[in-house]
Motif scaffolding. Structure first.
Motif, PDB file in Angstrom:
ATOM      1  N   ALA A 160       0.844  -1.211   0.000  1.00 33.13           N
ATOM      2  CA  ALA A 160       0.000   0.000   0.000  1.00 33.13           C
ATOM      3  C   ALA A 160       0.878   1.258   0.000  1.00 33.13           C
ATOM      4  O   ALA A 160       0.579   2.240  -0.700  1.00 33.13           O
ATOM      5  N   GLU A 161       1.936   1.231   0.763  1.00 30.15           N
ATOM      6  CA  GLU A 161       2.812   2.409   0.815  1.00 30.15           C
ATOM      7  C   GLU A 161       3.520   2.614  -0.527  1.00 30.15           C
ATOM      8  O   GLU A 161       3.706   3.745  -1.001  1.00 30.15           O
ATOM      9  N   SER A 162       3.887   1.496  -1.128  1.00 28.89           N
ATOM     10  CA  SER A 162       4.502   1.581  -2.439  1.00 28.89           C
ATOM     11  C   SER A 162       3.500   2.194  -3.432  1.00 28.89           C
ATOM     12  O   SER A 162       3.851   3.063  -4.244  1.00 28.89           O
ATOM     13  N   ILE A 163       2.264   1.779  -3.339  1.00 23.92           N
ATOM     14  CA  ILE A 163       1.223   2.331  -4.230  1.00 23.92           C
ATOM     15  C   ILE A 163       1.041   3.832  -3.962  1.00 23.92           C
ATOM     16  O   ILE A 163       0.852   4.626  -4.883  1.00 23.92           O
ATOM     17  N   ARG A 164       1.113   4.225  -2.720  1.00 21.86           N
ATOM     18  CA  ARG A 164       0.966   5.662  -2.412  1.00 21.86           C
ATOM     19  C   ARG A 164       2.060   6.466  -3.139  1.00 21.86           C
ATOM     20  O   ARG A 164       1.775   7.473  -3.802  1.00 21.86           O
ATOM     21  N   ILE A 165       3.281   6.003  -3.044  1.00 18.90           N
ATOM     22  CA  ILE A 165       4.383   6.753  -3.667  1.00 18.90           C
ATOM     23  C   ILE A 165       4.250   6.721  -5.193  1.00 18.90           C
ATOM     24  O   ILE A 165       4.373   7.749  -5.866  1.00 18.90           O
ATOM     25  N   ILE A 166       3.959   5.553  -5.711  1.00 17.63           N
ATOM     26  CA  ILE A 166       3.791   5.429  -7.170  1.00 17.63           C
ATOM     27  C   ILE A 166       2.660   6.344  -7.645  1.00 17.63           C
ATOM     28  O   ILE A 166       2.762   7.025  -8.677  1.00 17.63           O
ATOM     29  N   THR A 167       1.601   6.397  -6.894  1.00 15.85           N
ATOM     30  CA  THR A 167       0.441   7.204  -7.281  1.00 15.85           C
ATOM     31  C   THR A 167       0.795   8.696  -7.258  1.00 15.85           C
ATOM     32  O   THR A 167       0.416   9.453  -8.156  1.00 15.85           O
ATOM     33  N   ALA A 168       1.532   9.095  -6.251  1.00 16.95           N
ATOM     34  CA  ALA A 168       1.953  10.500  -6.186  1.00 16.95           C
ATOM     35  C   ALA A 168       2.835  10.839  -7.391  1.00 16.95           C
ATOM     36  O   ALA A 168       2.715  11.909  -7.994  1.00 16.95           O
ATOM     37  N   LEU A 169       3.714   9.906  -7.752  1.00 19.66           N
ATOM     38  CA  LEU A 169       4.597  10.151  -8.902  1.00 19.66           C
ATOM     39  C   LEU A 169       3.807  10.232 -10.202  1.00 19.66           C
ATOM     40  O   LEU A 169       4.157  10.961 -11.124  1.00 19.66           O
ATOM     41  N   LEU A 170       2.741   9.458 -10.238  1.00 14.88           N
ATOM     42  CA  LEU A 170       1.979   9.379 -11.484  1.00 14.88           C
ATOM     43  C   LEU A 170       0.989  10.520 -11.660  1.00 14.88           C
ATOM     44  O   LEU A 170       0.438  10.707 -12.749  1.00 14.88           O
ATOM     45  N   TYR A 171       0.742  11.253 -10.593  1.00 17.95           N
ATOM     46  CA  TYR A 171      -0.330  12.259 -10.645  1.00 17.95           C
ATOM     47  C   TYR A 171      -0.258  13.203 -11.859  1.00 17.95           C
ATOM     48  O   TYR A 171      -1.262  13.406 -12.548  1.00 17.95           O
ATOM     49  N   PRO A 172       0.909  13.758 -12.212  1.00 19.84           N
ATOM     50  CA  PRO A 172       0.882  14.700 -13.346  1.00 19.84           C
ATOM     51  C   PRO A 172       0.466  14.020 -14.650  1.00 19.84           C
ATOM     52  O   PRO A 172      -0.129  14.647 -15.507  1.00 19.84           O
ATOM     53  N   ILE A 173       0.755  12.733 -14.762  1.00 20.64           N
ATOM     54  CA  ILE A 173       0.445  12.037 -16.021  1.00 20.64           C
ATOM     55  C   ILE A 173      -0.979  11.503 -16.012  1.00 20.64           C
ATOM     56  O   ILE A 173      -1.680  11.563 -17.024  1.00 20.64           O
ATOM     57  N   LEU A 174      -1.418  10.978 -14.876  1.00 20.49           N
ATOM     58  CA  LEU A 174      -2.753  10.375 -14.785  1.00 20.49           C
ATOM     59  C   LEU A 174      -3.568  11.078 -13.699  1.00 20.49           C
ATOM     60  O   LEU A 174      -3.864  10.487 -12.648  1.00 20.49           O
ATOM     61  N   SER A 187      -0.829  21.120  -1.237  1.00 16.85           N
ATOM     62  CA  SER A 187      -0.188  21.280   0.075  1.00 16.85           C
ATOM     63  C   SER A 187       1.229  20.692   0.110  1.00 16.85           C
ATOM     64  O   SER A 187       1.833  20.613   1.175  1.00 16.85           O
ATOM     65  N   GLY A 188       1.725  20.254  -1.037  1.00 15.38           N
ATOM     66  CA  GLY A 188       3.113  19.782  -1.075  1.00 15.38           C
ATOM     67  C   GLY A 188       3.280  18.326  -0.692  1.00 15.38           C
ATOM     68  O   GLY A 188       4.399  17.818  -0.585  1.00 15.38           O
ATOM     69  N   GLU A 189       2.155  17.621  -0.492  1.00 16.28           N
ATOM     70  CA  GLU A 189       2.250  16.217  -0.071  1.00 16.28           C
ATOM     71  C   GLU A 189       2.757  15.289  -1.168  1.00 16.28           C
ATOM     72  O   GLU A 189       3.076  14.136  -0.900  1.00 16.28           O
ATOM     73  N   LEU A 190       2.754  15.768  -2.423  1.00  7.72           N
ATOM     74  CA  LEU A 190       3.153  14.882  -3.516  1.00  7.72           C
ATOM     75  C   LEU A 190       4.621  15.075  -3.900  1.00  7.72           C
ATOM     76  O   LEU A 190       5.078  14.537  -4.890  1.00  7.72           O
ATOM     77  N   LYS A 191       5.331  15.907  -3.162  1.00 13.24           N
ATOM     78  CA  LYS A 191       6.759  16.054  -3.479  1.00 13.24           C
ATOM     79  C   LYS A 191       7.598  15.543  -2.297  1.00 13.24           C
ATOM     80  O   LYS A 191       7.057  15.271  -1.231  1.00 13.24           O
ATOM     81  N   ASN A 192       8.881  15.442  -2.523  1.00 12.69           N
ATOM     82  CA  ASN A 192       9.796  14.911  -1.499  1.00 12.69           C
ATOM     83  C   ASN A 192       9.235  13.665  -0.824  1.00 12.69           C
ATOM     84  O   ASN A 192       9.106  13.588   0.397  1.00 12.69           O
ATOM     85  N   LEU A 193       8.898  12.711  -1.658  1.00 11.15           N
ATOM     86  CA  LEU A 193       8.208  11.532  -1.145  1.00 11.15           C
ATOM     87  C   LEU A 193       9.160  10.657  -0.341  1.00 11.15           C
ATOM     88  O   LEU A 193      10.261  10.366  -0.793  1.00 11.15           O
ATOM     89  N   GLN A 194       8.706  10.288   0.835  1.00 11.11           N
ATOM     90  CA  GLN A 194       9.551   9.408   1.649  1.00 11.11           C
ATOM     91  C   GLN A 194       8.756   8.231   2.173  1.00 11.11           C
ATOM     92  O   GLN A 194       7.562   8.362   2.435  1.00 11.11           O
ATOM     93  N   TRP A 195       9.438   7.136   2.295  1.00 12.50           N
ATOM     94  CA  TRP A 195       8.780   5.920   2.780  1.00 12.50           C
ATOM     95  C   TRP A 195       8.218   6.154   4.176  1.00 12.50           C
ATOM     96  O   TRP A 195       8.849   6.810   5.006  1.00 12.50           O
ATOM     97  N   GLY A 196       7.028   5.631   4.391  1.00 15.29           N
ATOM     98  CA  GLY A 196       6.445   5.724   5.730  1.00 15.29           C
ATOM     99  C   GLY A 196       5.377   6.790   5.844  1.00 15.29           C
ATOM    100  O   GLY A 196       4.809   7.003   6.917  1.00 15.29           O
ATOM    101  N   GLY A 197       5.087   7.461   4.733  1.00 13.54           N
ATOM    102  CA  GLY A 197       4.085   8.532   4.792  1.00 13.54           C
ATOM    103  C   GLY A 197       2.666   8.027   4.999  1.00 13.54           C
ATOM    104  O   GLY A 197       1.799   8.749   5.472  1.00 13.54           O
TER     105      GLY A 197
END
Ligand code: MSP
Length: 788
Positions: free
Chosen positions: A520-534, A556-566
């Motif tokens: 799930a955490e991996s999906i969160r990061i992947i999803t944040a990365l994908l936001y501009p495209i999808l 609010s800046g939650e989609l940048k500087n992504l770190q594990w554990g968010g």
């Protein structure tokens, strides 16, 4: 282009000519701009994304005349056909400028004056070739084809104001060589450099032969050259030319542009003329000009004049049918200008029109960015789009999200579990996940969760975010994200949470927490990365992950500087729904059919005549009506299209049996009713587009006794037609005649020359002398008028 530098980011697309409706070639550049705008907004940059329409010049003047309506009315209507698909796709431009707006006109005149006051303008006469299609003064022999677009040029001889471009050769070289003005890709930069090194000649920047343009200040008989007019949009949209304090402030805030996105064919105007105009007017230069390659369809550039376009509407209408229902109501995206009807679902539990459009738009965005390395030409095919959709979106991202979230729902009551600490359970657990043959398994290298964590985090931070985005290598950005998706998928397959869920061993429950949290955490990061495209799909996933509105997260800046554990343990998932349901073969058939229906002569003819008249809704209704199984029209229209095509060919052959060469050049109507005559309905007749044309040039073709090469003027464009009438007419007696041309016959080549259209003639019996259908001298009928 640097991401670190300013905290404002002003990016532009070319402004599109309003002589025809938009197709996915136009959508490509605009989508790239939207992806970048979203990316910069999530980084916190003060982003301004500009697009619009280019509405002056000879090409538009002629298109309006062909449509028989005043140019302003014409441009109002066609400009709206550009806004419409952008609106349907939810593109987030901050302004849409039209060059017929007063704010633009005043800015263009101010720029002209600034260049003039600096001493860089003088009056002279231009005699030479002009390409109306490209709106460019070209250096070829009169009447020769344009080296850029291959359309025939016209010869102008008119009084023009000239710009002293020659004085800017060295300054422009210096700017490009020092990368003060960055040009991407490198190959294009080199081409521009060699063009400039070859020497710059002064450039005409006004026209007296046309009326549809912005008058030169103090010289109302001149209109400003359409490229100077058009390029200035980048400044007039952010306030240049206005004395209002808010406009002055806006200009100071955003100019110069950080990125002009263009198609590669307009590089000379942007990388040479535009900087020179700005230098002359003592204004700051844009920082980066980046060109995309061409979308090719059936191996040539997708363009209206070739008739090989794929419509945006086809993609949206067809892929939109796959959109899953959205539980819990509309996704929290707020694109502009949606009607209440589009926002409402047609049936309870089904997606709204808005959701269908945004869903389909994501698929087009992904395909274009992933499939084509930015800067290079790329083939577009509907089949490749469906294949990629199924492989990457349905089976890849969509499947990963669905299986993870469904397991969380079933075995953890939709609550994100807390992973046991440390996150290295499989060391303790000693599982034996399978690696590919000959490769170390995850447990042998890192251990599953830690491995996923490292990879996903590395791609998020190191590669994807910081290194690749600024290079505009979107296919690599997406490729890396899909690598992370693949790693996470492999992790799930190896650690089989579905088996752990069935186990009654207490230790397995901890393992399951870890596996589900990791995925799930991996999906969160992947999803944040994908936001501009999808943006749409990721909004859905974000909500399903229980994280709320992704647009707010971006702000609010939650989609940048992504770190594990968010991802916080205890988060409650939102209602679940599929992300990308699989497409079957039918979808491809539907899209192909929709495009074929549009490409039959009737639809093509309508599209041309209609360029002036469509309303967005009418057009959309047409596409929807042909969207396949939903209506009977779909089933019936196919044979109709084929009949039309063969009827045209048969007529062509039958009409000229005695003159084989004439086949492509003359349409000989029979005096006697042929025995084999097939009854046709009025709709079949309407498929043939007949228009009034004037013969400008007629000449013999060496070694072809029966053929003449003609150049005809249709009012809105010029054509070359080869006609088998050399035995019956001398070139001299043809020049100046107003005749009838079949304009929607596909071009064909003969004797190495292209023939595009046929002349209409009557002949007595199969072998009689063809007599051209001609208009009398006193019969007033504008060129391009349609015969019905
Ligand atoms: N009006 C000028 C631009 C003036 S900018 C100050 C013009 N307009 S255009 O309608 O012809 O559109 C040009 C742009 O549309 C191209 O530069 C490109 O960005 C996009 N494309 C149109 N057809 C395309 C393809 N087949 N492939 C990729 N991009 C295409 O030129």
């Amino acid at each position: 282009m640097s991401e670190a530098a300013p905290n404002k980011f002003f990016l532009t697309t070319p402004i599109y000519y309003v002589n025809a409706r938009p197709h996915i070639g136009h959508a490509y550049t605009t989508i790239v701009a939207d992806v970048l705008a979203r990316r910069h907004r999530l980084l916190g940059d003060d982003t301004f994304f500009l697009t619009g329409t280019d509405e002056h010049g000879q090409k538009i003047e002629r298109s309006a005349a062909a449509a028989g309506i005043p140019p302003q009315q014409f441009t109002d209507q066609v400009s709206a056909t550009f806004r419409e698909p952008w609106r349907r796709m939810g593109l987030t431009f901050d302004d849409f400028i039209r060059t017929t707006e007063p704010r633009h006109k005043q800015g263009v005149q101010k720029l002209f004056r600034a260049i003039e006051d600096a001493g860089y303008i003088y009056l002279d006469t231009y005699t030479g070739a002009y390409c109306v299609s490209d709106e460019a003064f070209v250096d070829v022999a009169p009447g020769a084809p344009c080296p850029e677009c291959c359309n025939l040029t016209e010869t102008l001889s008119e009084s023009n104001f000239y710009f002293k471009l020659s004085e800017f050769q060295q300054p422009i070289l210096d700017l490009i060589e020092s990368n003060t003005l960055v040009i991407q890709p490198e190959t294009l930069r080199n081409e521009v450099l060699s063009f400039v090194r070859g020497g710059l000649r002064d450039l005409s920047i006004s026209r007296t032969g046309i009326k549809w343009g912005i008058p030169v200040p103090g010289h109302p008989d001149h209109v400003i050259y359409v490229w100077l007019d058009a390029l200035a949009n980048y400044m007039t949209a952010v306030g240049y030319g206005s004395d209002a304090p808010e406009d002055i402030a806006k200009f100071a805030r955003y100019w110069p542009a950080d990125l002009h996105l263009i198609g590669k064919e307009i590089a000379r105007f942007h990388c040479v003329y535009w900087p020179a105009f700005l230098l002359a007017a003592k204004l700051p230069l844009p920082r980066t000009i980046a060109a995309n390659g061409w979308l090719l369809f059936q191996d040539s550039k997708m363009s209206k004049s070739k008739g090989n376009v794929v419509r945006i509407e086809t993609i949206l209408d067809a892929f939109g049918t796959l959109c899953p229902p959205v539980p819990g109501g509309s996704i929290g995206l707020q694109p502009h200008e949606w009607s209440a009807e589009e926002k409402g679902a047609s049936a309870p539990g089904s997606p709204t029109k808005q959701e269908q459009d945004l869903f389909a738009s994501d698929i087009l965005r992904y395909f274009l960015l992933r499939e084509i390395p930015f800067g290079q030409d790329g083939n577009f095919s509907l089949e490749a789009m469906v294949t990629r959709y199924n492989a990457d979106l349905a089976n890849g991202y969509g499947n990963l999200v669905s299986r993870t979230l469904n397991m969380l729902a079933q075995s953890r009551n939709s609550i994100v579990p807390a992973p046991p600490l440390p996150l290295l359970l499989e060391g303790v657990w000693g599982g034996q996940p399978r690696g590919a043959e000959g490769e170390p398994s995850y447990s042998q290298s890192f251990g599953g969760s830690e491995h996923v964590r490292l990879i996903v985090e590395a791609f998020a931070v190191e590669q994807t975010n910081q290194k690749l985005w600024p290079t505009l290598d979107f296919n690599l950005v997406a490729g890396n994200i899909w690598y992370a998706i693949g790693i996470t998928d492999g992790y799930l397959s190896n650690f089989t949470p579905w088996r752990l869920a069935k186990s009654t061993e207490p230790v397995d429950s901890g393992k399951l927490d870890e596996v589900l949290y990791t995925a799930a955490e991996s999906i969160r990061i992947i999803t944040a990365l994908l936001y501009p495209i999808l943006p749409y799909a990721t909004a859905s996933v974000w909500r399903q992950l229980g994280l709320g509105d992704i647009e707010l997260a971006a702000k609010s800046g939650e989609l940048k500087n992504l770190q594990w554990g968010g991802l916080q343990p205890g988060t409650k998932l939102g209602p679940l729904s599929p992300i990308f349901p699989r497409a079957d073969k039918k979808l491809l058939e539907i899209m192909t059919q929709m495009e074929q229906d549009r490409n039959t002569p009737i639809a093509h003819a309508n599209a041309q005549a209609d360029a002036a008249t469509p309303t967005a809704t009418e057009f959309r209704e047409t596409s929807l009506a042909s969207a396949g199984p939903r209506t009977a029209t779909f089933a019936q229209s196919s044979p109709g299209g084929q009949v039309a095509a063969s009827a045209a060919n048969t007529t062509e052959r039958e009409g000229t049996p005695a003159h084989t060469e004439a086949a492509s050049g003359i349409f000989a109507a029979q005096a006697a009713v042929p025995q084999t005559s097939v009854q046709i309905g009025i709709e079949d007749f309407a498929k043939i587009e007949l228009r009034v044309a004037k013969i400008l040039v007629a000449e013999r073709i060496p070694k072809a006794d029966k053929l003449l090469r003609l150049e005809v003027d249709l009012g809105y464009e010029k054509r070359q037609i080869l006609s088998g009438i050399a035995e019956f007419y001398t070139p001299e007696e043809l020049i100046g005649r107003r005749i009838v041309v079949i304009t929607n016959l596909a071009p064909r080549r003969m004797r190495g020359l292209e023939s595009h259209g046929m002349l209409l003639a009557a002949s007595d019996g199969d072998h009689g002398k063809p007599v051209l259908a001609t208009f009398g001298e006193n019969e007033e009928i504008p060129l391009g008028s349609r015969l019905k």
